[in-house]
Design a protein around this motif. Structure first.
Motif, PDB file in Angstrom:
ATOM      1  N   ASP A  18       0.827  -1.218   0.000  1.00  0.00           N
ATOM      2  CA  ASP A  18       0.000   0.000   0.000  1.00  0.00           C
ATOM      3  C   ASP A  18       0.858   1.264   0.000  1.00  0.00           C
ATOM      4  O   ASP A  18       0.491   2.287   0.572  1.00  0.00           O
ATOM      5  CB  ASP A  18      -0.997  -0.009   1.162  1.00  0.00           C
ATOM      6  CG  ASP A  18      -0.337  -0.388   2.466  1.00  0.00           C
ATOM      7  OD1 ASP A  18       0.906  -0.589   2.458  1.00  0.00           O
ATOM      8  OD2 ASP A  18      -1.036  -0.473   3.494  1.00  0.00           O
ATOM      9  N   TYR A  19       2.034   1.160  -0.624  1.00  0.00           N
ATOM     10  CA  TYR A  19       2.888   2.345  -0.745  1.00  0.00           C
ATOM     11  C   TYR A  19       2.333   3.267  -1.838  1.00  0.00           C
ATOM     12  O   TYR A  19       2.110   2.840  -2.970  1.00  0.00           O
ATOM     13  CB  TYR A  19       4.316   1.929  -1.116  1.00  0.00           C
ATOM     14  CG  TYR A  19       5.247   3.111  -1.313  1.00  0.00           C
ATOM     15  CD1 TYR A  19       5.793   3.776  -0.213  1.00  0.00           C
ATOM     16  CD2 TYR A  19       5.567   3.574  -2.591  1.00  0.00           C
ATOM     17  CE1 TYR A  19       6.630   4.868  -0.383  1.00  0.00           C
ATOM     18  CE2 TYR A  19       6.401   4.667  -2.766  1.00  0.00           C
ATOM     19  CZ  TYR A  19       6.928   5.307  -1.662  1.00  0.00           C
ATOM     20  OH  TYR A  19       7.749   6.385  -1.822  1.00  0.00           O
ATOM     21  N   ASP A  20       2.102   4.539  -1.499  1.00  0.00           N
ATOM     22  CA  ASP A  20       1.523   5.466  -2.474  1.00  0.00           C
ATOM     23  C   ASP A  20       2.212   6.825  -2.392  1.00  0.00           C
ATOM     24  O   ASP A  20       2.014   7.567  -1.446  1.00  0.00           O
ATOM     25  CB  ASP A  20       0.021   5.630  -2.185  1.00  0.00           C
ATOM     26  CG  ASP A  20      -0.612   6.651  -3.126  1.00  0.00           C
ATOM     27  OD1 ASP A  20       0.029   7.033  -4.130  1.00  0.00           O
ATOM     28  OD2 ASP A  20      -1.745   7.075  -2.834  1.00  0.00           O
ATOM     29  N   PRO A  21       3.049   7.137  -3.373  1.00  0.00           N
ATOM     30  CA  PRO A  21       3.765   8.416  -3.320  1.00  0.00           C
ATOM     31  C   PRO A  21       2.888   9.623  -3.625  1.00  0.00           C
ATOM     32  O   PRO A  21       3.368  10.758  -3.552  1.00  0.00           O
ATOM     33  CB  PRO A  21       4.859   8.244  -4.379  1.00  0.00           C
ATOM     34  CG  PRO A  21       4.367   7.200  -5.306  1.00  0.00           C
ATOM     35  CD  PRO A  21       3.453   6.306  -4.521  1.00  0.00           C
TER      36      PRO A  21
ATOM     37  N   SER B 110      10.391  15.766  -4.192  1.00  0.00           N
ATOM     38  CA  SER B 110      10.271  14.335  -4.464  1.00  0.00           C
ATOM     39  C   SER B 110      10.286  13.551  -3.156  1.00  0.00           C
ATOM     40  O   SER B 110      10.716  14.052  -2.115  1.00  0.00           O
ATOM     41  CB  SER B 110      11.411  13.878  -5.367  1.00  0.00           C
ATOM     42  OG  SER B 110      12.654  14.045  -4.714  1.00  0.00           O
ATOM     43  N   VAL B 111       9.802  12.321  -3.225  1.00  0.00           N
ATOM     44  CA  VAL B 111       9.766  11.466  -2.045  1.00  0.00           C
ATOM     45  C   VAL B 111      10.543  10.181  -2.333  1.00  0.00           C
ATOM     46  O   VAL B 111      10.845   9.865  -3.484  1.00  0.00           O
ATOM     47  CB  VAL B 111       8.318  11.081  -1.653  1.00  0.00           C
ATOM     48  CG1 VAL B 111       7.544  12.308  -1.197  1.00  0.00           C
ATOM     49  CG2 VAL B 111       7.603  10.384  -2.819  1.00  0.00           C
ATOM     50  N   ALA B 112      10.843   9.481  -1.250  1.00  0.00           N
ATOM     51  CA  ALA B 112      11.437   8.156  -1.388  1.00  0.00           C
ATOM     52  C   ALA B 112      10.827   7.272  -0.317  1.00  0.00           C
ATOM     53  O   ALA B 112      10.492   7.757   0.762  1.00  0.00           O
ATOM     54  CB  ALA B 112      12.946   8.226  -1.217  1.00  0.00           C
TER      55      ALA B 112
ATOM     56  N   GLY C 131       5.082   1.322   8.626  1.00  0.00           N
ATOM     57  CA  GLY C 131       5.444   0.603   7.399  1.00  0.00           C
ATOM     58  C   GLY C 131       6.280   1.486   6.486  1.00  0.00           C
ATOM     59  O   GLY C 131       6.813   2.515   6.923  1.00  0.00           O
ATOM     60  N   ILE C 132       6.394   1.081   5.240  1.00  0.00           N
ATOM     61  CA  ILE C 132       7.185   1.858   4.281  1.00  0.00           C
ATOM     62  C   ILE C 132       6.301   2.958   3.699  1.00  0.00           C
ATOM     63  O   ILE C 132       5.257   2.675   3.109  1.00  0.00           O
ATOM     64  CB  ILE C 132       7.760   0.943   3.185  1.00  0.00           C
ATOM     65  CG1 ILE C 132       8.793  -0.009   3.824  1.00  0.00           C
ATOM     66  CG2 ILE C 132       8.396   1.767   2.072  1.00  0.00           C
ATOM     67  CD1 ILE C 132       9.398  -1.000   2.855  1.00  0.00           C
ATOM     68  N   ARG C 133       6.695   4.204   3.917  1.00  0.00           N
ATOM     69  CA  ARG C 133       5.875   5.348   3.539  1.00  0.00           C
ATOM     70  C   ARG C 133       6.726   6.365   2.767  1.00  0.00           C
ATOM     71  O   ARG C 133       7.931   6.451   2.990  1.00  0.00           O
ATOM     72  CB  ARG C 133       5.321   6.038   4.794  1.00  0.00           C
ATOM     73  CG  ARG C 133       4.411   5.164   5.638  1.00  0.00           C
ATOM     74  CD  ARG C 133       3.016   5.067   5.009  1.00  0.00           C
ATOM     75  NE  ARG C 133       2.173   4.153   5.761  1.00  0.00           N
ATOM     76  CZ  ARG C 133       1.928   2.894   5.401  1.00  0.00           C
ATOM     77  NH1 ARG C 133       2.465   2.403   4.300  1.00  0.00           N
ATOM     78  NH2 ARG C 133       1.146   2.126   6.128  1.00  0.00           N
ATOM     79  N   PRO C 134       6.082   7.160   1.904  1.00  0.00           N
ATOM     80  CA  PRO C 134       6.846   8.194   1.186  1.00  0.00           C
ATOM     81  C   PRO C 134       7.242   9.334   2.129  1.00  0.00           C
ATOM     82  O   PRO C 134       6.428   9.758   2.944  1.00  0.00           O
ATOM     83  CB  PRO C 134       5.852   8.683   0.121  1.00  0.00           C
ATOM     84  CG  PRO C 134       4.505   8.329   0.647  1.00  0.00           C
ATOM     85  CD  PRO C 134       4.668   7.120   1.517  1.00  0.00           C
TER      86      PRO C 134
ATOM     87  N   LEU D  76      11.724  13.022   8.154  1.00  0.00           N
ATOM     88  CA  LEU D  76      11.118  11.778   8.648  1.00  0.00           C
ATOM     89  C   LEU D  76       9.661  11.949   9.069  1.00  0.00           C
ATOM     90  O   LEU D  76       8.908  10.995   9.121  1.00  0.00           O
ATOM     91  CB  LEU D  76      11.948  11.225   9.816  1.00  0.00           C
ATOM     92  CG  LEU D  76      13.378  10.815   9.423  1.00  0.00           C
ATOM     93  CD1 LEU D  76      14.182  10.399  10.643  1.00  0.00           C
ATOM     94  CD2 LEU D  76      13.353   9.674   8.404  1.00  0.00           C
ATOM     95  N   ARG D  77       9.271  13.189   9.383  1.00  0.00           N
ATOM     96  CA  ARG D  77       7.874  13.396   9.784  1.00  0.00           C
ATOM     97  C   ARG D  77       6.972  13.405   8.557  1.00  0.00           C
ATOM     98  O   ARG D  77       7.329  13.997   7.522  1.00  0.00           O
ATOM     99  CB  ARG D  77       7.732  14.722  10.535  1.00  0.00           C
ATOM    100  CG  ARG D  77       8.072  14.604  12.015  1.00  0.00           C
ATOM    101  CD  ARG D  77       7.560  15.819  12.786  1.00  0.00           C
ATOM    102  NE  ARG D  77       8.290  17.032  12.438  1.00  0.00           N
ATOM    103  CZ  ARG D  77       9.409  17.421  13.045  1.00  0.00           C
ATOM    104  NH1 ARG D  77       9.908  16.712  14.031  1.00  0.00           N
ATOM    105  NH2 ARG D  77      10.029  18.524  12.674  1.00  0.00           N
TER     106      ARG D  77
END
Lengths: 488, 337
Positions: free
Chosen positions: A11-14, A421-423, A430-433, A460-461
């Motif tokens: 459910d990673y969504d940039p 941009s995000v990474a 979980g893994i988030r942009p 990080l926030r």
């Protein structure tokens, strides 16, 4: 019941932003998919465990910066995010050429304003912006520096907009820091995630110290064989002390404090067990103001009395040169595309973020009319302090920014809000942009060399655009992929 | 390919003191352990307070408002960060020196000390109780020994290494004289067989505190006398903590600094250390005792202080010309008894 760990990217969504891992682009030789697949195979729990081990490593190794509050000093690590940021070979070629171009322009600009001042006479940059700048140093006028290099070490802050274009946010031409994390992050990554890197052809980053020493030796006063290079640090209580240690070690030169140096007969000496030894190049990590109490701040205990005199006699080289702060000023920044055009007759390879100069009537009027949509920055600050992000500010904050602008317009610039941009970043949920920037480091003696990659700082926030370590930023290992067929 | 590598005076001083502080920590842990394990029933307070006397800390102890009990002595040396001679304070000082030395020492030396220091700042009061105390002392000794081993295996042996050795050796020799001095005071001359046996046990503990018990058993005659213990601790150059061996090694270090690195400031220190050696090595222990052991130890201690001061003046002073005029700028609690 789940029998296998779910894909952590499920459910990673940039969102509307350019994603450094997920957004499709050519020329990566499949590396992005490989890394994504491997992270998925490791799974969230194992990722967290390894990330915790990596951060523990940083604490034990003392790879820390120090945060001072009223009562105490706390050693903190720069939080490390284990998912690397990947740059393709083609992206890096653009960045490298853009940084080299920018450093060349900065040095030509500095030489010009401290000598003929053609650019001021030609009206390309307003004279009072330069001559009235608090970082302008009259001591530098008509003073020759070797190879015309003033900015020996430069850190260029670069962001990426929603279309994936690289834009320069800021030049750091005084004493930019962070390069130690570039190298240490890579070491940490190799130790903790060897399986993530296996077979991915990356450009190495561990050549920095040798390149730096080479440049520092090149710029030593003419006629000196085997020049003695030292790194001048404010000492163990400085928040960047680890980086100073790192640089001294990587170069293999002494880390000195002001008290280790003495000036006699307009020469600089260091105090050793065998008496005084000559010093030829000083990579100084203290600001202009503190260098020499007989010339600048008389209350400075960090500097060396007589240092500027020895320097003006040509007996020692300072890197970076004194007076570079006038070139990385946020107000001068706005003119950089024109400065590049003026000296190099080229368009900027890396464009600026569109900038409104509030000291100019039009810029001020536009800024005041659009405060809700603009990012307002003071020109003299660093570290992310004093910034108002219009679209995210409260009414009261907007009103405060307006008042500050009206009180002293020339202290401010404004820029549109860039959708940085995000990474993908490992978070509690979980893994988030997360938004990030990039600071490549350029070293210049006779020529300019750019360390492949640079420091990727990540906010990080959730939703935050402020990547500074003093304000909750972390960092990522930055991978520059090699071209196919390129020798390592 | 070699670059000439001069040593900053400030680094030389940092190395000298880092080694001293760590040596102090190890000795103190050993003393606490031996005191705990072999304390004589009925004389607990006396044997614990002997620790304070060995370190010439009576004034500091009183100033902290402590009264002589086993608990307060343990607190004073293991938990009290405000006591500059405590283990936590010495480790803090060692780490601060290591921090300034990070450009020079190996990464492994720094990392071990950094982690060791952090562990020791978390000593809980409960660890001072019962059987846990001996384990705590073991951890502290091993911490320093790990440092010593890492240093031996990773620290580049140019002139810095010799300054490091000098600090360690001076501290070690000093600690041995203090240990001997205080026990000698406690143990008055023998009267009667039973008393003599009790005393021999006590003397055995002195050797134990210096980590030399089994070696001493091997070299000493079965019916050993206090004079044999004194000879072992002072003149036996095979014993790592003997004053004689330390002094011989100091002389070697100073000679190397002069020969290999051309340091001319070594003259005064070398003279002092030659005198010291001449007064110790090869001198019959009976004569030392006949002339007065306490006076002898006193003189050795004061010579060591002078030696440290001469090294400081010759090599460390220049980088802080405005300092207090003392060679031993980091010195503390090193006054002769």
């Amino acid at each position: 019941m789940q029998s296998s760990p779910a894909d952590p990217f499920r459910d990673y969504d940039p969102g509307p932003y350019f994603c450094e891992l997920a957004t499709e682009r050519t020329g990566d030789g499949g590396a992005r998919d490989v890394v994504r697949g491997r992270i998925g195979a490791i799974g969230l729990d194992a990722l967290r465990a390894r990330a915790a081990a990596a951060e523990n490593d940083l604490i034990n190794l003392g790879i820390t910066f120090t945060v001072y509050s009223e009562a105490s000093a706390i050693d903190r690590i720069l939080p490390f995010d284990c998912i690397p940021r990947i740059l393709t070979a083609a992206e890096w070629r653009t960045l490298e050429a853009g940084v080299q171009q920018r450093v060349a322009a900065l040095n030509l600009f500095l030489h010009d304003i401290y000598h003929r001042r053609a650019i001021l006479r030609d009206g390309v940059v307003p004279a009072d912006l330069v001559l009235g700048n608090s970082n302008y140093r009259p001591e530098m006028e008509a003073f020759p520096v070797r190879f015309g290099t003033y900015v020996h070490i430069c850190g260029t802050d670069i962001v990426r907009d929603a279309e994936g274009r690289f834009l320069v946010l800021e030049d750091n031409a005084r004493t930019p820091s962070g390069v130690s994390y570039v190298v240490e992050n890579r070491h940490l990554m190799s130790r903790t995630f060897p399986d993530l890197m296996a077979g991915v052809r990356l450009r190495p980053v561990d050549d920095y110290g040798r390149r730096l020493l080479e440049a520092m030796s090149e710029i030593a006063p003419e006629g000196v064989d085997n020049p003695q290079v030292v790194l001048l640090s404010p000492g163990i209580y400085n928040s960047a002390y680890f980086e100073h240690v790192f640089l001294a070690r990587e170069m293999g030169v002494p880390l000195v404090e002001g008290a280790d140096l003495v000036v006699e007969d307009e020469r600089v000496w260091m105090r050793t067990t065998g008496g005084r030894r000559p010093v030829h190049t000083i990579y100084r990590r203290i600001g202009d103001d503190f260098l020499d109490p007989t010339v600048f701040r008389p209350d400075s205990l960090l500097g060396v009395p007589g240092l500027i005199g020895a320097w003006r006699r040509g007996n020692v080289t300072l890197a970076n040169a004194v007076g570079t702060g006038v070139a990385d000023d946020k107000a001068v920044y706005a003119y950089m595309p024109r400065i590049i055009k003026y000296y190099l007759d080229q368009e900027a390879i890396l464009p600026n973020v569109e900038t409104h100069i509030c000291r100019e009537q039009a810029g001020l009027a536009y800024t005041l009319a659009n405060l809700d949509n603009l990012v307002v920055k003071p020109v003299g600050e660093s570290g992310g302090y004093g910034i108002t992000i219009g679209p995210r500010a409260t009414r009261a904050e907007i009103a405060a920014a307006r008042a500050a602008l009206m009180a002293d317009p020339s202290n401010w610039i404004s820029q549109p809000m860039i959708g940085l941009s995000v990474a993908p970043t490992l978070t509690d949920t979980g893994i988030r942009p997360r938004h990030l920037d990039l600071r490549p480091f350029a070293v210049t003696g006779k020529t300019t060399w750019v360390l492949p990659g640079g420091l990727s700082r990540v906010a990080l926030r959730e939703g935050s655009l402020v990547v500074n370590s003093s304000q909750g930023g972390g960092s990522k290992d930055t991978w520059v992929l090699m071209d196919e067929g390129e020798a390592p | 390919m070699t670059r000439d590598t001069p040593l900053l005076a400030r680094y030389a001083e940092g190395l000298f003191w880092m080694a001293r502080y760590l040596e102090r920590v190890e000795n103190l842990a050993r003393l606490v352990d031996v005191t705990q394990t072999f304390e004589s029933p009925g004389h607990e307070i006396e044997s614990w307070f002997a620790l304070v006397r060995i370190n010439a800390d009576e004034a500091g102890f009183a100033k902290r408002g402590l009264i002589p009990t086993a608990e307060s002595v343990k607190f004073f040396y293991l938990l009290d960060h405000d006591n500059p001679t405590s283990i936590p304070a010495s480790l803090e000082a060692a780490r601060t020196n290591a921090r300034t030395l990070r450009p020079l020492i190996s990464t492994e030396m720094w990392t071990q000390l950094n982690v060791f220091h952090r562990d020791m700042t978390r000593i809980a009061e409960a660890e001072l109780q019962g059987d846990r105390l001996s384990r705590l002392c073991g951890r502290i000794k091993e911490g320093v020994q790990a440092h010593t081993g890492i240093t031996d295996g990773t620290f580049f042996r140019d002139q810095g290494w010799f300054f490091y050795q000098l600090g360690r050796l001076i501290e070690r020799a000093d600690q041995t004289t203090r240990l001997l001095d205080i026990r000698y005071h406690l143990l008055m001359p023998a009267a009667g067989e039973e008393r003599r046996i009790a005393e021999l046990t006590q003397w055995g503990n002195v050797v134990r505190a210096a980590a030399g018990y089994h070696a001493f058993r091997r070299v000493a005659p079965p019916g050993f006398t206090p004079a044999d213990v004194v000879a072992f601790l002072i003149t036996d150059t095979a014993f790592p903590r003997s004053v004689g061996l330390c002094v011989t090694q100091m002389e070697w270090c100073l000679t190397q600094l002069r020969r290999r690195y051309g340091l001319r400031g070594t003259v005064a220190a070398l003279e002092r250390v030659e005198d010291l050696r001449a007064g110790i090595v090869g001198r019959p222990v009976e004569q030392i005792i006949a002339d007065g052991l306490h006076e002898f130890l006193d003189r050795v201690q004061s010579d060591l202080i002078q030696l440290a001061s001469e090294i400081g003046t010759a090599f460390f002073r220049d980088w802080r010309p405005l300092a207090d005029g003392q060679g031993q700028s980091q010195s503390q609690s090193q006054t002769a008894a």
